[in-house]
Design a protein around this motif. Structure first.
Motif, short mmCIF file in Angstrom:
data_model
loop_
_atom_site.label_atom_id
_atom_site.label_comp_id
_atom_site.label_asym_id
_atom_site.label_seq_id
_atom_site.Cartn_x
_atom_site.Cartn_y
_atom_site.Cartn_z
N MET A 1 0.85 -1.17 0.00
CA MET A 1 0.00 0.00 0.00
C MET A 1 0.89 1.23 0.00
N GLU A 3 1.25 4.98 0.93
CA GLU A 3 0.65 6.04 1.74
C GLU A 3 0.73 7.39 1.04
N GLU A 73 -3.59 2.56 -3.47
CA GLU A 73 -3.15 3.95 -3.32
C GLU A 73 -4.17 4.76 -2.52
N ALA A 74 -3.83 5.09 -1.26
CA ALA A 74 -4.75 5.85 -0.41
C ALA A 74 -5.15 7.20 -1.01
N GLN A 78 -9.01 8.45 -1.90
CA GLN A 78 -9.60 9.69 -1.38
C GLN A 78 -10.22 10.51 -2.51
N LEU A 97 -8.97 0.24 0.80
CA LEU A 97 -7.53 0.22 0.61
C LEU A 97 -7.04 -1.18 0.96
#
Length: 115
Positions: A1, A3, A73-74, A78, A97
């Motif tokens: 992942m 951040e 991909e956070a 979003q 996520l």
């Protein structure tokens, strides 16, 4: 992942300028519709692996599906959540996520997988 994400605001803006709002790759809404043509999506649970900015998920939800978008991909998630909320589809589309590897869902959680 990731951040911090590898997609800057400028990169995302450029990709959407090329491929359309909510899309990070070729095809756009037309390709999504063509891919699922002939399928009845009303009330179906759809998993979108690599959901990106949520463009495909919006199309799938407009065709009647309940969609879960999965991405690593956070920052991209979003952005997708914001777009989906602006379109009034937050009750039909959710994003998760996840790390690459086994899917974080129980077996038979979805009727269809889109990627």
């Amino acid at each position: 992942m990731s951040e911090g994400g590898e997609y800057s605001d400028g990169m995302v803006a450029l990709l959407q300028l090329i491929w359309g709002e909510g899309f990070m790759a070729p095809g756009g809404p037309k390709l999504v519709r063509e891919t699922v043509r002939g399928l009845r999506l009303e009330g179906k649970r759809v998993l979108d692996i690599g959901s990106g900015l949520g463009g495909p998920d919006i199309v799938l939800a407009e065709l009647g599906a309940e969609v879960t978008g999965l991405d690593i991909e956070a920052p991209v998630i979003q952005r997708a959540r914001k777009l989906v909320a602006e379109r009034g589809l937050a009750k039909r589309i959710q994003f998760k996520l996840a790390r690459p590897g086994p899917l974080p869902f129980p077996e038979a959680s979805f009727d269809l997988v889109y990627s």
